[in-house]
Design a protein around this motif. Structure first.
Motif, PDB file in Angstrom:
ATOM      1  N   PRO A   1      76.737  12.319  19.655  1.00 18.91           N
ATOM      2  CA  PRO A   1      76.966  11.060  19.675  1.00 18.91           C
ATOM      3  C   PRO A   1      75.836  10.141  19.248  1.00 18.91           C
ATOM      4  O   PRO A   1      75.282  11.193  18.829  1.00 18.91           O
ATOM      5  CB  PRO A   1      75.225  11.235  21.223  1.00 18.91           C
ATOM      6  N   VAL A   2      75.453   8.648  19.730  1.00 19.92           N
ATOM      7  CA  VAL A   2      75.205   8.199  18.679  1.00 19.92           C
ATOM      8  C   VAL A   2      73.741   7.588  18.386  1.00 19.92           C
ATOM      9  O   VAL A   2      72.884   7.016  17.995  1.00 19.92           O
ATOM     10  CB  VAL A   2      76.166   6.953  18.627  1.00 19.92           C
ATOM     11  N   ASP A   3      73.153   7.961  19.864  1.00 23.99           N
ATOM     12  CA  ASP A   3      71.889   7.936  19.873  1.00 23.99           C
ATOM     13  C   ASP A   3      70.722   8.029  18.936  1.00 23.99           C
ATOM     14  O   ASP A   3      71.119   9.006  18.433  1.00 23.99           O
ATOM     15  CB  ASP A   3      71.481   7.883  21.418  1.00 23.99           C
ATOM     16  N   PRO A   4      70.188   7.332  18.255  1.00 27.06           N
ATOM     17  CA  PRO A   4      69.688   5.543  19.268  1.00 27.06           C
ATOM     18  C   PRO A   4      70.363   4.270  18.191  1.00 27.06           C
ATOM     19  O   PRO A   4      70.616   4.635  16.980  1.00 27.06           O
ATOM     20  CB  PRO A   4      68.180   6.039  18.494  1.00 27.06           C
ATOM     21  N   LEU A   5      70.971   4.203  19.254  1.00 30.41           N
ATOM     22  CA  LEU A   5      71.720   2.883  18.133  1.00 30.41           C
ATOM     23  C   LEU A   5      71.486   1.953  17.768  1.00 30.41           C
ATOM     24  O   LEU A   5      72.149   1.893  16.552  1.00 30.41           O
ATOM     25  CB  LEU A   5      73.235   2.717  19.959  1.00 30.41           C
ATOM     26  N   ASP A   6      69.788   1.471  18.117  1.00 28.44           N
ATOM     27  CA  ASP A   6      69.698   0.733  17.511  1.00 28.44           C
ATOM     28  C   ASP A   6      68.564   0.853  15.796  1.00 28.44           C
ATOM     29  O   ASP A   6      68.477   0.070  14.994  1.00 28.44           O
ATOM     30  CB  ASP A   6      68.374   0.480  18.014  1.00 28.44           C
ATOM     31  N   LYS A   7      69.040   2.751  15.213  1.00 29.76           N
ATOM     32  CA  LYS A   7      68.582   2.628  14.228  1.00 29.76           C
ATOM     33  C   LYS A   7      70.289   2.871  13.403  1.00 29.76           C
ATOM     34  O   LYS A   7      69.621   2.831  11.892  1.00 29.76           O
ATOM     35  CB  LYS A   7      68.196   4.119  14.214  1.00 29.76           C
ATOM     36  N   TRP A   8      70.818   2.692  14.008  1.00 26.77           N
ATOM     37  CA  TRP A   8      72.088   2.258  13.329  1.00 26.77           C
ATOM     38  C   TRP A   8      72.023   1.142  12.033  1.00 26.77           C
ATOM     39  O   TRP A   8      71.626  -0.114  13.289  1.00 26.77           O
ATOM     40  CB  TRP A   8      73.888   1.997  13.876  1.00 26.77           C
ATOM     41  N   GLU A   9      72.451   0.401  10.878  1.00 28.08           N
ATOM     42  CA  GLU A   9      72.931  -0.176  10.529  1.00 28.08           C
ATOM     43  C   GLU A   9      73.881  -0.876  10.306  1.00 28.08           C
ATOM     44  O   GLU A   9      74.470  -2.167  10.167  1.00 28.08           O
ATOM     45  CB  GLU A   9      72.190  -0.060   8.993  1.00 28.08           C
ATOM     46  N   THR A  10      74.914  -0.194  10.286  1.00 27.18           N
ATOM     47  CA  THR A  10      76.265  -0.784  10.529  1.00 27.18           C
ATOM     48  C   THR A  10      76.674  -0.345  12.739  1.00 27.18           C
ATOM     49  O   THR A  10      76.395   1.573  12.363  1.00 27.18           O
ATOM     50  CB  THR A  10      77.100  -0.583  10.314  1.00 27.18           C
ATOM     51  N   PRO A  11      78.192  -0.573  13.167  1.00 28.82           N
ATOM     52  CA  PRO A  11      78.416   0.281  13.935  1.00 28.82           C
ATOM     53  C   PRO A  11      78.125   1.219  13.973  1.00 28.82           C
ATOM     54  O   PRO A  11      79.609   1.659  12.835  1.00 28.82           O
ATOM     55  CB  PRO A  11      79.544  -0.706  15.250  1.00 28.82           C
ATOM     56  N   PRO A  12      78.442   2.382  14.695  1.00 34.30           N
ATOM     57  CA  PRO A  12      78.628   3.299  14.106  1.00 34.30           C
ATOM     58  C   PRO A  12      80.287   3.681  14.188  1.00 34.30           C
ATOM     59  O   PRO A  12      80.816   5.289  13.992  1.00 34.30           O
ATOM     60  CB  PRO A  12      78.250   4.799  15.662  1.00 34.30           C
ATOM     61  N   PHE A  13      80.810   2.733  15.237  1.00 36.12           N
ATOM     62  CA  PHE A  13      82.911   3.619  15.354  1.00 36.12           C
ATOM     63  C   PHE A  13      82.722   2.290  13.971  1.00 36.12           C
ATOM     64  O   PHE A  13      84.538   1.786  14.767  1.00 36.12           O
ATOM     65  CB  PHE A  13      82.954   4.135  16.657  1.00 36.12           C
ATOM     66  N   GLU A  14      82.947   1.643  13.566  1.00 37.55           N
ATOM     67  CA  GLU A  14      83.439   0.716  13.098  1.00 37.55           C
ATOM     68  C   GLU A  14      82.703   1.478  11.721  1.00 37.55           C
ATOM     69  O   GLU A  14      82.208   0.054  10.501  1.00 37.55           O
ATOM     70  CB  GLU A  14      82.771  -0.582  13.366  1.00 37.55           C
ATOM     71  N   PRO A  15      83.825   1.807  10.644  1.00 39.42           N
ATOM     72  CA  PRO A  15      83.651   2.828   9.315  1.00 39.42           C
ATOM     73  C   PRO A  15      83.533   1.572   8.490  1.00 39.42           C
ATOM     74  O   PRO A  15      84.134   0.990   8.542  1.00 39.42           O
ATOM     75  CB  PRO A  15      84.193   3.717   9.029  1.00 39.42           C
ATOM     76  N   LYS A  16      82.397   1.732   7.329  1.00 38.69           N
ATOM     77  CA  LYS A  16      82.739   0.946   6.141  1.00 38.69           C
ATOM     78  C   LYS A  16      82.558   1.811   5.125  1.00 38.69           C
ATOM     79  O   LYS A  16      82.328   2.408   4.877  1.00 38.69           O
ATOM     80  CB  LYS A  16      82.309  -0.269   6.295  1.00 38.69           C
ATOM     81  N   ILE A  17      82.926   1.191   3.765  1.00 41.30           N
ATOM     82  CA  ILE A  17      82.207   1.558   2.322  1.00 41.30           C
ATOM     83  C   ILE A  17      81.427   0.619   2.433  1.00 41.30           C
ATOM     84  O   ILE A  17      80.878  -0.652   2.672  1.00 41.30           O
ATOM     85  CB  ILE A  17      83.296   1.109   1.541  1.00 41.30           C
ATOM     86  N   ALA A  18      80.011   1.619   1.759  1.00 40.00           N
ATOM     87  CA  ALA A  18      78.914   0.713   1.673  1.00 40.00           C
ATOM     88  C   ALA A  18      78.560   1.391   0.038  1.00 40.00           C
ATOM     89  O   ALA A  18      79.239   2.226  -0.619  1.00 40.00           O
ATOM     90  CB  ALA A  18      78.435   1.025   2.693  1.00 40.00           C
ATOM     91  N   VAL A  19      78.054   0.387  -1.014  1.00 42.73           N
ATOM     92  CA  VAL A  19      77.394   0.564  -2.007  1.00 42.73           C
ATOM     93  C   VAL A  19      75.915   1.168  -2.132  1.00 42.73           C
ATOM     94  O   VAL A  19      75.159   0.140  -1.345  1.00 42.73           O
ATOM     95  CB  VAL A  19      77.693  -0.088  -3.461  1.00 42.73           C
ATOM     96  N   THR A  20      75.365   2.298  -2.980  1.00 42.34           N
ATOM     97  CA  THR A  20      73.914   2.599  -2.661  1.00 42.34           C
ATOM     98  C   THR A  20      73.002   1.986  -3.697  1.00 42.34           C
ATOM     99  O   THR A  20      73.652   1.410  -4.168  1.00 42.34           O
ATOM    100  CB  THR A  20      73.906   4.062  -2.646  1.00 42.34           C
ATOM    101  N   LYS A  21      71.673   1.729  -3.321  1.00 48.46           N
ATOM    102  CA  LYS A  21      71.494   1.501  -4.299  1.00 48.46           C
ATOM    103  C   LYS A  21      71.757   1.650  -5.888  1.00 48.46           C
ATOM    104  O   LYS A  21      71.324   0.471  -7.073  1.00 48.46           O
ATOM    105  CB  LYS A  21      69.847   1.553  -4.407  1.00 48.46           C
ATOM    106  N   ASP A  22      71.841   2.947  -6.158  1.00 51.69           N
ATOM    107  CA  ASP A  22      72.239   3.531  -7.360  1.00 51.69           C
ATOM    108  C   ASP A  22      73.229   3.308  -7.616  1.00 51.69           C
ATOM    109  O   ASP A  22      74.331   3.817  -8.433  1.00 51.69           O
ATOM    110  CB  ASP A  22      71.973   5.100  -7.915  1.00 51.69           C
ATOM    111  N   GLY A  23      74.499   2.448  -6.838  1.00 55.00           N
ATOM    112  CA  GLY A  23      75.678   2.229  -7.147  1.00 55.00           C
ATOM    113  C   GLY A  23      76.561   2.769  -6.473  1.00 55.00           C
ATOM    114  O   GLY A  23      77.337   3.158  -7.097  1.00 55.00           O
ATOM    115  N   LYS A  24      76.618   4.375  -5.788  1.00 58.74           N
ATOM    116  CA  LYS A  24      77.011   5.355  -5.691  1.00 58.74           C
ATOM    117  C   LYS A  24      78.228   4.757  -3.931  1.00 58.74           C
ATOM    118  O   LYS A  24      77.070   4.130  -3.123  1.00 58.74           O
ATOM    119  CB  LYS A  24      76.152   6.712  -5.073  1.00 58.74           C
ATOM    120  N   LYS A  25      79.083   4.642  -3.680  1.00 64.82           N
ATOM    121  CA  LYS A  25      80.343   4.703  -2.922  1.00 64.82           C
ATOM    122  C   LYS A  25      80.132   5.350  -1.763  1.00 64.82           C
ATOM    123  O   LYS A  25      79.947   6.704  -1.850  1.00 64.82           O
ATOM    124  CB  LYS A  25      81.573   3.869  -3.561  1.00 64.82           C
TER     125      LYS A  25
END
Lengths: 460, 460
Positions: free
Chosen positions: A92-116
């Motif tokens: 399950p995905v709760d707590p939903l409000d803690k997600w920075e991006t919707p759980p079922f809308e996958p995306k590539i992000a880059v972390t602070k140290d440059g990791k994909k």
């Protein structure tokens, strides 16, 4: 160029398309525990069935009383055959409000140290891991038109809700699932850049005890000093379960505990897992287990005992002078090697009964019980997989044990007679079961490449 | 006919009227803890003030931040002076549907075995008991026009809600409360027909401890064997608090514990309070305290230690394999004689700290702390009261200790320098604090007669 090199090249060349496919699967909300997502589960299963069929597998959905199992076969006469296990359902995905991006809308992000990283529910557990294997098969098919070994894929849809229908399915499909070895991709690496093979799982015996003394709660002013306090009885039992050297004191407890081979111990020693590294992050500094063992032994190859819960009497705010009528504890034992769960349970119950005064009583509730699982350290499949992983990562994989139970491994052994190798590319910080689950792009890319190599190795 | 006989006769002759007065007081709903009954509390106080004034006492309501105190004086120059304590407030009455008769509509009922009882909230605790003393004074006044001793009555209205304003009032009214001895009527008899003087109260030290290990809850599969389990640490501490002979092991714990005089021990032995009689009704059979002590010593004259609550980890249904970050216990010590609460607290904390591993921490919360109270076994007031009770009941009263705390006794000692004799006529089955509270008619009748005799005895 060897077939293997061609397959690796195909894997790299197809990475963008691989990600597109993974994203398509991640978009399907296949939360198995929530009936509202029943359709999502079937959709994910069917997506996999179609993808595997397109790859040349004989793929079908197999019905169970719950969500369907994806069963796909790609035989290779004359070659070894492997059974691969993974799961398409997610937490399950709760707590939903803690997600920075919707759980079922996958995306590539880059972390602070440059990791994909790949963000989304299931990116690591277990859709991302499953797809490393699927993409490895695809790369082999693209490069050579076939696979180095015969492959049966069993992707279930109820792992996150207890796999309740899996044992029945294994029994039913026993003949179809025949293989030489089982592979599971649902575990972590040792750390970033350092692969691991989980070749042992500790077993578990979980007992709940209730000690009853007086027929009702008593006032400690009126009865204190004469009436038995069940919390004292229980504490004495718990305190007696370990000796001063951290060993468990149940008679016969260490029967069937194997000694780890010297070379494996040497390998573990080389990992330098010291108290600071292992305990420091959780705020501790001193190993609490058997004094004469390395930490890695304490947590992987040695049996243990822990009180998981204990309660009795007044637990609210302030002071209440009660002598409780009952005291409770949940106590579990992690088992290794050939330790017999039934014997440990019996020894524990005898140990407790001996320490309960005649006018008190004890009630036992047995919860889980499972034997430890151990792939022989010298099994050919293990050796081949080790080499394949070392070739990919440039460093020898760590052969580790896991304390957490993965019930399917026991079921494979029991029902199908198969040893399982657990190879996964997740990392401890993947936030599985939590908001913002991720899978490193590198886990996905090199995970697929690792399977390309393992399939080749197992085919030799 | 002696003055005493005339007073006893007056008490008997006035019984019907005495009961009418008691019923009038019982009808007033003086529940101190519930603000809705503030008016009822003042009404009960005022009823007592008027009744005592009618008896010739200089009586007044004294305001406090809460409910008023009834203070009434009847001096007798040249004679000893006693301070009598009781309370006019009562416990709440819920669950109301369990009452067989409305709680504030007192009535006389007859039990199955033909015993007459007074039913109603406060009939025993403490309006009925207070009125035994008031009616004894009335009998003396009726018979002789005076009292054998000077009397100050202090009837508070917040005993059932913690007596929070009483210590302040004692301090403020210190000079007005000067007396030679204090009397409290809020305790029980040894049993039907057998009176008791409670001459000692065990003191209490109540500590709450929290042991912290890891910075968060851990998975016992992953960390079990290496990470310290605070429930193990806590259990070992609790187990170490007693030795095999049931003695408390804190260093210095028995400092200041007096030996009970041989004659008192002999008297206790004569009571024949064996395990079957004391523990049988609560479903136990074997005394759990110091092996070389009689049960009555274990519960009255010896110090004890009990865990009143203990908790940590998973306490819900089923199995969860957690190593908790924290473990908690509430632990109390009953103190006797000259045991110093501060020293016991200090010894306990040192004992715990010694047993907490270096990478764990412990937090202490000190709850209650009070010294034991002991009226010297050879005090003249005690001896006189014993004889008076024996004259009334035809059997020597039992001199007992009580484990329950009655804070006013400590306050009388501390603020007024007074020793207190606790004499009460309640029975263990009076259902105080519960529905259908009752007071035996015989408790009331012979209680008043007992005070008539005690007042005479103390005046000699």
């Amino acid at each position: 160029m060897s077939d293997l090199d061609r397959a690796l090249e195909a894997a790299d060349a197809g990475l963008d398309k691989s990600l597109e496919r993974l994203f398509a699967l991640l978009k399907i909300p296949s939360i198995s525990t929530d009936p509202a997502y029943r359709h999502g589960c079937r959709e994910a299963a069917d997506w996999l069935r179609r993808d595997l069929a397109a790859l040349g597998f004989a793929a079908a959905l197999r019905e169970t009383p719950g969500h369907p199992v994806v069963l796909a076969k790609h035989p290779k006469p004359g070659a070894p055959h492997v059974l691969f296990y993974g799961h398409y359902d997610v937490q399950p995905v709760d707590p939903l409000d803690k997600w920075e991006t919707p759980p079922f809308e996958p995306k590539i992000a880059v972390t602070k140290d440059g990791k994909k990283i790949i963000l989304g529910r299931g990116s690591s557990d277990d859709k991302g891991q499953v797809m490393t294997f699927v993409e490895a098969c695809r790369a082999w098919k693209a490069a050579t038109g076939t696979l180095p070994v015969g492959v049966t894929m069993l992707i279930e849809g109820e792992e996150e809700s207890g796999s309740i229908n899996l044992p029945g399915f294994l029994e039913e499909a026993k003949d179809e699932l025949a293989a030489d070895a089982a592979l599971v991709c649902d575990t972590t690496m040792w750390g970033e850049g350092r692969p691991a093979i989980t070749s042992s799982l500790r077993g578990l015996i979980y007992e709940e005890i209730t000690i009853r003394a007086a027929s009702r709660d008593l006032h400690s002013g009126m009865y204190g000093g004469a009436a038995r306090n069940p919390l004292h009885v229980l504490s004495a039992i718990v305190a007696a379960l370990h000796d001063e050297d951290g060993r468990v004191t149940l008679p016969g407890f260490y029967d069937g505990v194997p000694e780890t081979p010297a070379d494996v111990r040497e390998q573990w020693r080389g990992l330098g897992l010291d108290a600071e590294a292992f305990l420091g992050p959780i705020g501790l500094s001193t190993p609490a287990g058997e004094r004469d063992r390395m930490i890695i032994e304490q947590i992987q190859s040695r049996p243990t005992c822990d009180v998981n819960g204990m309660w009795g009497g007044y637990t609210g705010a302030g002071a209440k002078t009660v002598i409780p009528a009952e005291a409770h504890a949940k106590i579990s034992f992690r088992l290794v090697g050939e330790q017999d769960p039934a014997a440990v349970r019996q020894a524990f119950r005898a140990f407790v009964r001996e320490r309960v005064p005649a006018d008190c009583s004890v009630e036992f509730t047995g919860h889980k019980g499972s034997r430890a699982i151990q792939v022989p350290f010298d099994s050919p499949a293990l050796t081949k997989t080790r080499r394949a992983l070392e070739d990919e990562w440039g460093v020898a994989p760590v052969t580790i044990g896991s304390g957490g139970s993965i019930p399917v491994v026991g079921d494979f052994k029991k029902t199908l007679g198969l040893d399982t190798l657990l190879v996964g590319f997740a990392l401890d910080d993947d936030r599985i079961h939590s908001p913002n689950e991720k899978y490193d792009l590198e886990s996905f890319r090199k995970g697929a490449r690792s399977w390309v190599r393992i399939l080749a190795a197992l085919g030799q």
